[in-house]
Design a protein around this motif. Sequence first.
Motif, PDB file in Angstrom:
ATOM      1  N   ASN A 128       3.371   2.345   6.515  1.00  0.00           N
ATOM      2  CA  ASN A 128       3.557   1.724   7.822  1.00  0.00           C
ATOM      3  C   ASN A 128       5.012   1.581   8.222  1.00  0.00           C
ATOM      4  O   ASN A 128       5.396   0.587   8.845  1.00  0.00           O
ATOM      5  N   TRP A 129       5.842   2.556   7.922  1.00  0.00           N
ATOM      6  CA  TRP A 129       7.257   2.490   8.301  1.00  0.00           C
ATOM      7  C   TRP A 129       7.454   2.713   9.785  1.00  0.00           C
ATOM      8  O   TRP A 129       8.541   2.510  10.314  1.00  0.00           O
ATOM      9  N   HIS A 130       6.412   3.123  10.510  1.00  0.00           N
ATOM     10  CA  HIS A 130       6.511   3.340  11.952  1.00  0.00           C
ATOM     11  C   HIS A 130       6.439   2.035  12.745  1.00  0.00           C
ATOM     12  O   HIS A 130       6.729   2.018  13.923  1.00  0.00           O
ATOM     13  N   ARG A 131       6.083   0.944  12.107  1.00  0.00           N
ATOM     14  CA  ARG A 131       5.953  -0.347  12.799  1.00  0.00           C
ATOM     15  C   ARG A 131       7.320  -0.882  13.218  1.00  0.00           C
ATOM     16  O   ARG A 131       8.341  -0.463  12.695  1.00  0.00           O
ATOM     17  N   PRO A 132       7.333  -1.854  14.140  1.00  0.00           N
ATOM     18  CA  PRO A 132       8.607  -2.461  14.533  1.00  0.00           C
ATOM     19  C   PRO A 132       9.280  -3.148  13.347  1.00  0.00           C
ATOM     20  O   PRO A 132       8.615  -3.660  12.441  1.00  0.00           O
ATOM     21  N   TRP A 133      10.616  -3.177  13.374  1.00  0.00           N
ATOM     22  CA  TRP A 133      11.376  -3.691  12.242  1.00  0.00           C
ATOM     23  C   TRP A 133      11.047  -5.160  11.947  1.00  0.00           C
ATOM     24  O   TRP A 133      11.037  -5.575  10.790  1.00  0.00           O
ATOM     25  N   GLU A 134      10.747  -5.973  12.950  1.00  0.00           N
ATOM     26  CA  GLU A 134      10.430  -7.385  12.732  1.00  0.00           C
ATOM     27  C   GLU A 134       9.195  -7.535  11.855  1.00  0.00           C
ATOM     28  O   GLU A 134       9.143  -8.397  10.978  1.00  0.00           O
ATOM     29  N   GLN A 135       8.172  -6.695  12.083  1.00  0.00           N
ATOM     30  CA  GLN A 135       6.956  -6.738  11.263  1.00  0.00           C
ATOM     31  C   GLN A 135       7.247  -6.287   9.834  1.00  0.00           C
ATOM     32  O   GLN A 135       6.750  -6.871   8.877  1.00  0.00           O
ATOM     33  N   ILE A 136       8.058  -5.247   9.693  1.00  0.00           N
ATOM     34  CA  ILE A 136       8.406  -4.746   8.358  1.00  0.00           C
ATOM     35  C   ILE A 136       9.186  -5.805   7.596  1.00  0.00           C
ATOM     36  O   ILE A 136       8.915  -6.072   6.421  1.00  0.00           O
ATOM     37  N   GLU A 137      10.138  -6.440   8.267  1.00  0.00           N
ATOM     38  CA  GLU A 137      10.960  -7.455   7.609  1.00  0.00           C
ATOM     39  C   GLU A 137      10.121  -8.653   7.168  1.00  0.00           C
ATOM     40  O   GLU A 137      10.314  -9.194   6.076  1.00  0.00           O
ATOM     41  N   ALA A 138       9.150  -9.062   7.986  1.00  0.00           N
ATOM     42  CA  ALA A 138       8.258 -10.160   7.618  1.00  0.00           C
ATOM     43  C   ALA A 138       7.434  -9.802   6.382  1.00  0.00           C
ATOM     44  O   ALA A 138       7.197 -10.648   5.504  1.00  0.00           O
ATOM     45  N   GLU A 139       7.019  -8.541   6.305  1.00  0.00           N
ATOM     46  CA  GLU A 139       6.224  -8.108   5.143  1.00  0.00           C
ATOM     47  C   GLU A 139       7.105  -7.952   3.904  1.00  0.00           C
ATOM     48  O   GLU A 139       6.665  -8.197   2.783  1.00  0.00           O
ATOM     49  N   LEU A 140       8.363  -7.559   4.097  1.00  0.00           N
ATOM     50  CA  LEU A 140       9.297  -7.408   2.970  1.00  0.00           C
ATOM     51  C   LEU A 140       9.538  -8.741   2.252  1.00  0.00           C
ATOM     52  O   LEU A 140       9.746  -8.767   1.046  1.00  0.00           O
TER      53      LEU A 140
END
Length: 170
Positions: A128-140
């Motif tokens: 899911n690297w195509h998602r917006p960075w805010e969502q990725i950062e929350a999951e990280l």
Amino acid sequence: MPTCMKCDDRFPVKKNIDGKERNLQNRKFCLQCSPFGQHNTRDLTKPVKKRGARYLIKCVLCHEEKQTTSRNRVCPRCRFVKKRHAQRKKALDLTGAKCCICGYNTSIKALAFHHVDRAKKVFNLSANWHRPWEQIEAELKKCILVCCNCHAETHDNLHDTYYFLTIQWS
């Protein structure tokens, strides 16, 4: 008698078509501009919009010839791959780019993001690297960065990952 909105010709209100008398009084266009039964409901006075022109490009990254609607020199697939790699690199830089258990940092392909608590997992990062960075950062923030060996050992319950999560994000 009605007048055609395209050619300004007058046409009869009633006409015999296919052996039946048809009422043409509500038509906006004559039978020459809009044949009977063709279901031409678009406005014939406006020009037809052409679909996006197709360009034949040679991608500067994969060197394949592709047809596309833009003049971009990079094909859509390569643009997506480039974005995915950039998002992953940004995530690796944010987490330190090394295994939080053993410190391995030789190959970034051997590093994986491990969710500490599966109940809080919203999505799998690797797909899911195509998602917006805010969502990725929350999951990280729910993950720790581990190498392949430590990841396998973590799934065998050989490491206490909650401890490493507090170290990584403090």
